[in-house]
Motif scaffolding. Structure first.
Motif, PDB file in Angstrom:
ATOM      1  N   ALA A   1     -18.838 -18.124  26.073  1.00 42.26           N
ATOM      2  CA  ALA A   1     -18.850 -17.570  24.710  1.00 42.26           C
ATOM      3  C   ALA A   1     -18.162 -18.559  23.780  1.00 42.26           C
ATOM      4  CB  ALA A   1     -18.122 -16.226  24.686  1.00 42.26           C
ATOM      5  N   HIS A   2     -18.693 -18.659  22.569  1.00 46.84           N
ATOM      6  CA  HIS A   2     -18.218 -19.655  21.603  1.00 46.84           C
ATOM      7  C   HIS A   2     -18.115 -19.040  20.213  1.00 46.84           C
ATOM      8  CE1 HIS A   2     -19.056 -22.787  24.641  1.00 46.84           C
ATOM      9  NE2 HIS A   2     -20.019 -21.952  24.983  1.00 46.84           N
ATOM     10  N   ALA A   3     -17.325 -19.727  19.369  1.00 38.37           N
ATOM     11  CA  ALA A   3     -17.125 -19.225  18.009  1.00 38.37           C
ATOM     12  C   ALA A   3     -18.335 -19.501  17.116  1.00 38.37           C
ATOM     13  CB  ALA A   3     -15.870 -19.847  17.398  1.00 38.37           C
ATOM     14  N   THR A   4     -19.016 -20.624  17.352  1.00 44.07           N
ATOM     15  CA  THR A   4     -20.138 -20.974  16.477  1.00 44.07           C
ATOM     16  C   THR A   4     -21.374 -21.300  17.298  1.00 44.07           C
ATOM     17  OG1 THR A   4     -19.735 -23.364  16.485  1.00 44.07           O
ATOM     18  CG2 THR A   4     -18.486 -22.056  14.872  1.00 44.07           C
ATOM     19  N   SER A   5     -22.522 -21.237  16.606  1.00 50.79           N
ATOM     20  CA  SER A   5     -23.780 -21.578  17.252  1.00 50.79           C
ATOM     21  C   SER A   5     -23.767 -23.049  17.674  1.00 50.79           C
ATOM     22  CB  SER A   5     -24.928 -21.323  16.277  1.00 50.79           C
ATOM     23  OG  SER A   5     -26.154 -21.678  16.867  1.00 50.79           O
ATOM     24  N   GLU A   6     -23.150 -23.893  16.867  1.00 48.51           N
ATOM     25  CA  GLU A   6     -23.112 -25.314  17.191  1.00 48.51           C
ATOM     26  C   GLU A   6     -22.319 -25.553  18.486  1.00 48.51           C
ATOM     27  OE1 GLU A   6     -21.701 -27.691  13.999  1.00 48.51           O
ATOM     28  OE2 GLU A   6     -22.118 -29.577  15.058  1.00 48.51           O
ATOM     29  N   ASP A   7     -21.196 -24.859  18.616  1.00 48.31           N
ATOM     30  CA  ASP A   7     -20.428 -24.983  19.865  1.00 48.31           C
ATOM     31  C   ASP A   7     -21.276 -24.551  21.067  1.00 48.31           C
ATOM     32  OD1 ASP A   7     -18.262 -25.806  18.404  1.00 48.31           O
ATOM     33  OD2 ASP A   7     -17.144 -23.924  18.579  1.00 48.31           O
TER      34      ASP A   7
ATOM     35  N   ALA B   1     -33.456 -27.000  36.829  1.00 48.64           N
ATOM     36  CA  ALA B   1     -32.297 -26.199  36.425  1.00 48.64           C
ATOM     37  C   ALA B   1     -32.504 -25.876  34.957  1.00 48.64           C
ATOM     38  CB  ALA B   1     -30.988 -26.966  36.604  1.00 48.64           C
ATOM     39  N   THR B   2     -31.915 -24.776  34.500  1.00 51.80           N
ATOM     40  CA  THR B   2     -32.080 -24.415  33.084  1.00 51.80           C
ATOM     41  C   THR B   2     -30.738 -24.080  32.463  1.00 51.80           C
ATOM     42  OG1 THR B   2     -32.642 -22.182  33.819  1.00 51.80           O
ATOM     43  CG2 THR B   2     -34.477 -23.596  33.164  1.00 51.80           C
ATOM     44  N   SER B   3     -30.652 -24.350  31.175  1.00 52.92           N
ATOM     45  CA  SER B   3     -29.440 -24.084  30.405  1.00 52.92           C
ATOM     46  C   SER B   3     -29.880 -23.389  29.117  1.00 52.92           C
ATOM     47  CB  SER B   3     -28.739 -25.425  30.127  1.00 52.92           C
ATOM     48  OG  SER B   3     -27.575 -25.237  29.366  1.00 52.92           O
ATOM     49  N   HIS B   4     -29.346 -22.180  28.911  1.00 53.31           N
ATOM     50  CA  HIS B   4     -29.854 -21.337  27.825  1.00 53.31           C
ATOM     51  C   HIS B   4     -28.851 -21.191  26.690  1.00 53.31           C
ATOM     52  CE1 HIS B   4     -32.569 -20.151  31.040  1.00 53.31           C
ATOM     53  NE2 HIS B   4     -31.543 -19.680  31.730  1.00 53.31           N
ATOM     54  N   HIS B   5     -29.314 -21.447  25.469  1.00 59.67           N
ATOM     55  CA  HIS B   5     -28.571 -21.001  24.300  1.00 59.67           C
ATOM     56  C   HIS B   5     -29.016 -19.570  24.041  1.00 59.67           C
ATOM     57  CE1 HIS B   5     -27.091 -20.365  20.323  1.00 59.67           C
ATOM     58  NE2 HIS B   5     -26.611 -21.596  20.210  1.00 59.67           N
ATOM     59  N   LEU B   6     -28.107 -18.635  24.258  1.00 59.00           N
ATOM     60  CA  LEU B   6     -28.499 -17.222  24.176  1.00 59.00           C
ATOM     61  C   LEU B   6     -28.368 -16.668  22.766  1.00 59.00           C
ATOM     62  CD1 LEU B   6     -26.803 -15.955  27.475  1.00 59.00           C
ATOM     63  CD2 LEU B   6     -29.227 -16.492  27.130  1.00 59.00           C
ATOM     64  N   GLY B   7     -27.886 -17.491  21.844  1.00 52.80           N
ATOM     65  CA  GLY B   7     -27.704 -16.996  20.480  1.00 52.80           C
ATOM     66  C   GLY B   7     -26.728 -15.841  20.473  1.00 52.80           C
ATOM     67  N   GLN B   8     -27.050 -14.789  19.712  1.00 55.32           N
ATOM     68  CA  GLN B   8     -26.122 -13.662  19.616  1.00 55.32           C
ATOM     69  C   GLN B   8     -26.700 -12.389  20.232  1.00 55.32           C
ATOM     70  OE1 GLN B   8     -25.218 -14.030  15.290  1.00 55.32           O
ATOM     71  NE2 GLN B   8     -23.160 -14.603  16.015  1.00 55.32           N
ATOM     72  N   SER B   9     -27.825 -12.499  20.941  1.00 60.13           N
ATOM     73  CA  SER B   9     -28.446 -11.262  21.442  1.00 60.13           C
ATOM     74  C   SER B   9     -27.560 -10.545  22.458  1.00 60.13           C
ATOM     75  CB  SER B   9     -29.827 -11.553  22.037  1.00 60.13           C
ATOM     76  OG  SER B   9     -29.726 -12.505  23.067  1.00 60.13           O
ATOM     77  N   PHE B  10     -26.958 -11.288  23.388  1.00 58.77           N
ATOM     78  CA  PHE B  10     -26.078 -10.639  24.362  1.00 58.77           C
ATOM     79  C   PHE B  10     -24.744 -10.254  23.720  1.00 58.77           C
ATOM     80  CE2 PHE B  10     -29.174 -12.590  27.087  1.00 58.77           C
ATOM     81  CZ  PHE B  10     -29.334 -11.657  28.099  1.00 58.77           C
ATOM     82  N   ALA B  11     -24.246 -11.113  22.853  1.00 57.64           N
ATOM     83  CA  ALA B  11     -22.973 -10.808  22.190  1.00 57.64           C
ATOM     84  C   ALA B  11     -23.099  -9.526  21.370  1.00 57.64           C
ATOM     85  CB  ALA B  11     -22.543 -11.974  21.303  1.00 57.64           C
ATOM     86  N   GLU B  12     -24.272  -9.319  20.774  1.00 59.28           N
ATOM     87  CA  GLU B  12     -24.472  -8.086  20.011  1.00 59.28           C
ATOM     88  C   GLU B  12     -24.664  -6.893  20.938  1.00 59.28           C
ATOM     89  OE1 GLU B  12     -27.622  -9.229  17.391  1.00 59.28           O
ATOM     90  OE2 GLU B  12     -26.243 -10.266  16.015  1.00 59.28           O
TER      91      GLU B  12
ATOM     92  N   THR C   1     -18.992 -12.246  15.369  1.00 55.79           N
ATOM     93  CA  THR C   1     -19.687 -12.093  16.652  1.00 55.79           C
ATOM     94  C   THR C   1     -19.822 -13.467  17.314  1.00 55.79           C
ATOM     95  OG1 THR C   1     -20.888 -10.164  15.858  1.00 55.79           O
ATOM     96  CG2 THR C   1     -21.833 -11.322  17.742  1.00 55.79           C
ATOM     97  N   ALA C   2     -19.595 -13.509  18.614  1.00 55.86           N
ATOM     98  CA  ALA C   2     -19.636 -14.784  19.336  1.00 55.86           C
ATOM     99  C   ALA C   2     -21.082 -15.229  19.597  1.00 55.86           C
ATOM    100  CB  ALA C   2     -18.887 -14.644  20.650  1.00 55.86           C
ATOM    101  N   HIS C   3     -21.219 -16.458  20.060  1.00 51.37           N
ATOM    102  CA  HIS C   3     -22.496 -17.034  20.485  1.00 51.37           C
ATOM    103  C   HIS C   3     -22.340 -17.376  21.968  1.00 51.37           C
ATOM    104  CE1 HIS C   3     -23.763 -17.785  16.215  1.00 51.37           C
ATOM    105  NE2 HIS C   3     -22.451 -17.654  16.078  1.00 51.37           N
ATOM    106  N   THR C   4     -23.345 -17.055  22.750  1.00 49.30           N
ATOM    107  CA  THR C   4     -23.159 -17.246  24.195  1.00 49.30           C
ATOM    108  C   THR C   4     -24.207 -18.195  24.789  1.00 49.30           C
ATOM    109  OG1 THR C   4     -24.493 -15.342  24.907  1.00 49.30           O
ATOM    110  CG2 THR C   4     -22.181 -14.914  24.389  1.00 49.30           C
ATOM    111  N   THR C   5     -23.884 -18.687  25.976  1.00 50.55           N
ATOM    112  CA  THR C   5     -24.828 -19.506  26.749  1.00 50.55           C
ATOM    113  C   THR C   5     -24.812 -19.031  28.198  1.00 50.55           C
ATOM    114  OG1 THR C   5     -23.425 -21.229  27.763  1.00 50.55           O
ATOM    115  CG2 THR C   5     -23.971 -21.509  25.417  1.00 50.55           C
TER     116      THR C   5
END
Lengths: 505, 505
Positions: free
Chosen positions: A171-177, A234-245, A260-264
């Motif tokens: 979990a991260h503070a920003t989408s960029e992170d 292998a895959t690496s997902h930017h999950l945006g805010q869907s799970f955080a919400e 709201t956090a941004h998750t991967t």
């Protein structure tokens, strides 16, 4: 299996019957057995394969830990109500979930899913652990097995109902992170393949319509198999805010405002073992790069009765020197087997380097070395054996990588209309690179007749294309890899992106 | 959890409310959280606890590998028909099994047990892999989780429905080989506790009526907890031929005669973490021996504005030296926290050694060291810091072990009749050592009123007592620890053995 019963050598052809050849290597090299009756789709991972998995774990886990990841362990079951809280997850995985409905003699009040992936149970805990921006980034990873009840044919390590993997969740503070995290992990996966498994990969993202359920963007490393099919490595997902919400991960920022956090999330499974076995092995059996081989060097003494003592003593000295230098060496001094049998057996089992020692080597203070992938033979001085062997192991790795790279380079072709794509895929396999409008509808005319799909969309300038709906500020308006002014190979509309079509595992 | 919300220090009393105190330490030191709603009995293992588990894995796994064990991985499900093939296993575990009955949208034809232990799925594969005496001994181990649906109250790491463990499974040509294996693993478990977790243990065997389902003999290491209860720290089972017969492990011996193998299994679970936390921790929080502590040393700089630069530079140098020497060190240079808060926090989290550095230390080229278990403070020279710190870490380990050993020594008492056993257990807890006839019926008069049982029967001369029915050739007629001529404390019959009664987790 007893030596007596072991049939050495592979009877199937790698190029003509790749699937059967692969299954034969897996079985004869003692890598995996099929699950018991009533459990098709499951496999037993035998020690030789598991030892490779352990080495891979060690390599990747050290990278994770160096970059702020901590391991943890979450329950293997997920209550159905939790799985339902993120709608894309439940839609994406529901048809594949194994359900626990009874325990002891009782029926459970709520069905429990055997985890197909753990976002739905990990995210609620991250939500509890995150309060302030100082708690971010928060990174956890677990090494575990997951279950996905797919009906397709079993292929050990490629397609199994239960598989081993790691899944990281952050979990991260920003989408960029979160973007940076997504790419850090993707780069680490690339390194696993290129620096450890001797397999070059293509790095990019999945088309949006093929992203992980709930993800903004799924990035991938793709490896080309010898039968011309692509493997999602292998895959690496930017999950945006869907799970955080869905699971309410909020934090107070430096100004005490609630955000709201941004998750991967990101995962690599034992499919990497499948790709490893399939890429390098041959009709003598398993081929392993020295990086992952449980035994890197086998010393085979070759004696007659009158030379036995001298040869054995010399061979033991060589093995001792190598072991002292930290090289994984085995001395094969079995009496009941002749050298030819031993050569075949160690070739079948994927030992990268063989050292043969007979009376001539003893007399001349030399060694005869033999490289597993191509049988190249070299005579070297006994003195400085550890350094010499290290050099040869490096050479073996470089040969394996170069061979795989050659294959990949020759298997990326271009086409700019439907007939060209289908014709090229049909004739050669491999990847076909083509301008694409970005619409799922333009994948269908290829997917339907050919069972090929868009496996990858390359990054432009290392920037992923951003998914729909969020983070538009990060979409810099680049055209995502397709040349400006090009048109989609299928619909003729403006080509936003470049698509790599391939058949895939 | 954010620092802001973290309440430091434990409010419950270790001696008066051991259970509540334990739960508070587990929660506040960030070791585990309880499972989600609908999944009571499950826990989430947080990074601080998981890191300890990883270190324990590393220690034990290296011992296994040095003694011929290879890791593997078997399916997490066992078909019901396989579970039923060994009758004691199914009777022993059936009431605790979680069943998968549905997958995707379909009902399964046969229920699948989520493994409660894996003999029933591993043994049939061993049976396939063993053909000749040259295939023996065959040893495999897996690190995984298992599920046992017990209805009792959850106690993180002690009692959970899913738990992490390792399970080793071996096959041997003779009963004696299997005994040697059983004892090798038991000795390795003893070493985990004594050399790594700083917990002395008692080594012995379970009474036959409390052996593992299907086992001839179950051996155990038992650790005494501060509330006077015994914990079964790990078990190693001589399974005799019951599994080999049920799953048909036969081999041809040197004379080409077909014989049935002898098997063992042995496991250590994360209960070892529970014992670790409970034994050493105190009312400031978690206490960890330096062997397992994720952070062994924390350096806390103490500055005013005018001394900040000097103190920080000095502290960084110390931390760098320790890190270069391979010591797991953390420099806590957070601006927003005062030293007192930091001291409390690192004490709560179980850092074994604290180094305080203020302007005086800088001026005198010194360090102030503080031991976690007892707060002992020592001033040492800056020069040679790595060696000094290593010595102090050894001292901390020795202090923890000595304290636990003192407790154990004082808590083994003797009694020779029922009233004495009950009275001693009621007044003191701990172990009560008593002559015993060997009959389960003579455990009842203690178990019924007191919930105490025979947790261990000591070996005599390191020889286990042999279970009924097989291997009588190994039973040398020794009296199993009880003095010759003694009588059973309960029934007055001849005392075959010495029993250790205790309450247990």
């Amino acid at each position: 299996m007893s030596d007596d019963d072991q049939e050495l050598g592979i009877t199937e052809s790698k190029s003509h019957n790749t699937g059967e050849w692969y299954a034969e290597v897996v079985r004869k090299a003692g890598l995996a057995d099929y699950g018991p009756e009533g459990m098709s789709g499951f496999i037993v991972t035998r020690p030789r394969a598991y030892a490779v998995w352990e080495r891979l774990q060690g390599f990747l886990d050290a990278k994770f830990k160096d970059t702020g990841v901590r391991n943890a362990y979450f329950p293997m079951f997920i209550p159905e109500s939790y799985l339902e809280r993120e709608k894309d997850i439940v839609e994406g995985f529901d048809p594949e979930v194994a359900w626990v409905t009874e325990a002891g003699t009782k029926e459970l009040e709520e069905r429990l899913a055997v985890r197909p992936t753990s976002e739905s149970i990990i995210t609620p805990y991250i939500s509890q652990w995150v309060r302030s921006h100082r708690d971010l980034p928060l990174r956890v990873n677990q090494w575990c097995s997951v279950v996905r009840w797919e009906a397709t044919e079993t292929k050990p390590f490629f397609r199994t109902k239960e598989f081993l993997w790691q899944e990281g969740h952050t979990a991260h503070a920003t989408s960029e992170d979160a973007w940076n995290e997504t790419m850090t992990r993707l780069d680490q996966y690339e390194s696993v393949y290129e620096d450890f498994l001797a397999i070059p990969v293509l790095k990019g993202q999945k088309p949006d319509h093929d992203a992980f359920p709930g993800a903004d963007t799924t990035t991938t490393v793709e490896a080309l198999m010898p039968d011309g099919k692509s493997v999602q490595g292998a895959t690496s997902h930017h999950l945006g805010q869907s799970f955080a919400e869905a699971f309410d991960i909020t934090f107070s920022d430096a100004e005490e405002d609630e955000r709201t956090a941004h998750t991967t999330s990101w995962g690599l499974s034992w499919r990497a073992l499948g790709a490893l076995i399939m890429t390098h092995s041959d009709e003598q059996g398993l081929v392993l790069p020295p990086t992952v081989a449980p035994t890197q060097v086998v010393v085979v003494p070759i004696w007659q009765e009158d030379t036995k003592d001298d040869v054995l003593a010399y061979a033991e000295g060589v093995a001792d020197d190598l072991e002292a230098a930290g090289i994984r060496v085995e001395l094969d001094d079995r009496d009941e087997r002749n050298p030819g049998f031993k050569f075949n057996e160690h070739e079948l089992n994927g030992v990268p380097l063989r050292i043969e020692i007979g009376p001539y080597e003893v007399e001349d203070d030399e060694l005869t070395l033999n490289h597993r992938p191509d049988g190249e033979e070299r005579v070297e001085d006994r003195e400085g054996v550890a350094e010499t062997v290290r050099d040869h192991l490096d050479t073996v790795y470089a040969k394996l990588y170069a061979a795989a790279e050659d294959t990949l380079d020759g298997e990326v072709r271009e086409a700019d209309d439907r007939a060209g794509i289908l014709g090229t895929l049909g004739q050669h396999g491999g990847y076909v690179k083509t301008p694409w409008c970005g619409d799922e509808a333009c994948e269908e005319p290829i997917k339907e007749p050919m069972a090929a799909e868009i496996v990858m969309v390359p990054f432009e300038n290392d920037d992923p294309l951003v998914g729909d709906g969020v983070d538009d500020d990060l979409d810099d308006g680049s055209d995502g890899g397709a040349g400006h002014g090009e048109t989609c190979a299928i619909c003729g509309g403006p080509a936003e992106r470049t698509a790599y079509f391939a058949k895939s595992y």
